[in-house]
Design a protein around this motif. Structure first.
Motif, mmCIF file in Angstrom:
data_model
loop_
_atom_site.group_PDB
_atom_site.id
_atom_site.type_symbol
_atom_site.label_atom_id
_atom_site.label_comp_id
_atom_site.label_asym_id
_atom_site.label_seq_id
_atom_site.Cartn_x
_atom_site.Cartn_y
_atom_site.Cartn_z
ATOM 1 N N LEU A 61 37.767 29.517 35.350
ATOM 2 C CA LEU A 61 37.080 29.147 36.542
ATOM 3 C C LEU A 61 37.010 30.155 37.697
ATOM 4 O O LEU A 61 38.053 30.686 37.997
ATOM 5 N N CYS A 62 35.827 30.394 38.134
ATOM 6 C CA CYS A 62 35.686 31.210 39.362
ATOM 7 C C CYS A 62 35.014 30.255 40.230
ATOM 8 O O CYS A 62 33.888 29.898 39.987
ATOM 9 N N ARG A 63 35.491 30.016 41.442
ATOM 10 C CA ARG A 63 34.763 29.189 42.410
ATOM 11 C C ARG A 63 33.847 30.142 43.501
ATOM 12 O O ARG A 63 33.223 29.707 44.286
ATOM 13 N N CYS A 64 33.924 31.361 43.325
ATOM 14 C CA CYS A 64 33.208 32.160 44.248
ATOM 15 C C CYS A 64 32.067 33.020 43.820
ATOM 16 O O CYS A 64 30.978 33.091 44.487
ATOM 17 N N THR A 65 32.082 33.682 42.720
ATOM 18 C CA THR A 65 31.242 34.632 42.404
ATOM 19 C C THR A 65 29.688 34.112 41.701
ATOM 20 O O THR A 65 28.879 35.162 41.719
ATOM 21 N N LEU B 163 34.337 40.038 42.361
ATOM 22 C CA LEU B 163 35.510 39.380 42.785
ATOM 23 C C LEU B 163 35.137 38.740 44.477
ATOM 24 O O LEU B 163 34.404 39.798 45.034
ATOM 25 N N GLN B 164 35.676 38.084 44.738
ATOM 26 C CA GLN B 164 35.657 37.594 46.203
ATOM 27 C C GLN B 164 36.990 37.323 46.585
ATOM 28 O O GLN B 164 37.753 38.210 47.038
ATOM 29 N N CYS B 165 37.610 36.025 46.533
ATOM 30 C CA CYS B 165 38.828 35.788 46.861
ATOM 31 C C CYS B 165 39.833 36.401 45.890
ATOM 32 O O CYS B 165 40.973 36.629 46.181
ATOM 33 N N GLY B 166 39.455 36.654 44.555
ATOM 34 C CA GLY B 166 40.289 37.462 43.619
ATOM 35 C C GLY B 166 41.187 36.418 42.980
ATOM 36 O O GLY B 166 42.123 37.040 42.266
ATOM 37 N N PHE B 167 41.171 35.220 43.097
ATOM 38 C CA PHE B 167 42.435 34.482 42.664
ATOM 39 C C PHE B 167 42.134 34.366 40.967
ATOM 40 O O PHE B 167 42.961 34.520 40.321
ATOM 41 N N CYS B 168 40.947 34.286 40.751
ATOM 42 C CA CYS B 168 40.574 34.308 39.152
ATOM 43 C C CYS B 168 40.510 35.646 38.489
ATOM 44 O O CYS B 168 40.384 35.635 37.357
ATOM 45 N N THR B 169 40.561 36.837 39.339
ATOM 46 C CA THR B 169 40.401 37.924 39.030
ATOM 47 C C THR B 169 41.367 38.630 37.927
ATOM 48 O O THR B 169 41.088 39.037 36.696
HETATM 49 S S1 FES Z 1 36.666 35.164 43.085
HETATM 50 FE FE1 FES Z 1 37.432 33.513 44.070
HETATM 51 S S2 FES Z 1 37.773 32.258 42.273
HETATM 52 FE FE2 FES Z 1 37.119 33.892 41.329
#
Ligand code: FES
Ligand code: FES
Length: 167
Positions: free
Chosen positions: A140-144, A104-110
């Protein structure tokens, strides 16, 4: 002008082992009910159209998108959100593996992915990489780039006694 009082319906359900009896508007989404009425803001809301998977929760053990349900539809149900995944304040094995593998990065999808992965491992303790990727196709995950997420789920499938062939 006199405003008409909004219609309310009483629902009773269990969320993360706690019983709630609440009055809600019939049009209130389950995702909004969890966040606003239960204070469980770990259920994230992205698209509100059933596309991103961020709002996924477990409804009677099955992963569903809470933005596609009205709260009144889950009267009597048992719900688990990401807040109900840890055990007595400790991260569960999936959460630990996500941390170890930088899943995870931003964690929104987590939160949504954690709940879908929990459902997958419950019904299929030893998923193939393809099966994990298929589950992730609903998120959908924008980060990982998803690789760390797949590795984290594979690690739990291989090491957690709950998910071994012997169990
Ligand atoms: S960790 Fe950022 S959208 Fe998945
Ligand atoms: S917010 Fe429910 S699927 Fe995107």
């Amino acid at each position: 002008m006199k405003l008409k009082k909004k219609e309310q319906t009483t629902i009773c359900l269990t969320v993360n082992g706690r019983r709630y009896v609440e009055s809600v508007e019939p049009r209130k989404l389950l995702s909004d009910f969890l966040r606003e009425d239960c204070g469980l803001t770990g259920t994230h809301v992205g698209c509100e159209h059933g596309v991103c998977g961020a709002c996924t929760i477990l409804l009677n053990g099955s992963a569903v998108r809470s933005c596609l349900l009205f709260a009144v539809q889950v009267d009597g149900a048992e719900i688990r959100t990401v807040e109900g995944l840890d055990t007595e304040g400790h991260l569960n094995p999936l959460q630990e593996a996500f941390s170890e593998h930088h899943a995870l990065q931003c964690g929104f999808c987590t939160p949504g992915i954690l709940l879908s992965a929990s459902e997958l491992l419950e019904y299929n303790p030893h998923p193939t990489t393809e099966e994990i990727e298929e589950m992730l196709s609903g998120h959908l995950c924008r980060c990982t780039g998803y690789k760390g997420i797949v590795k984290a789920i594979e690690k739990v499938a291989n090491r957690n006694p709950k998910f071994t062939h012997e169990s």
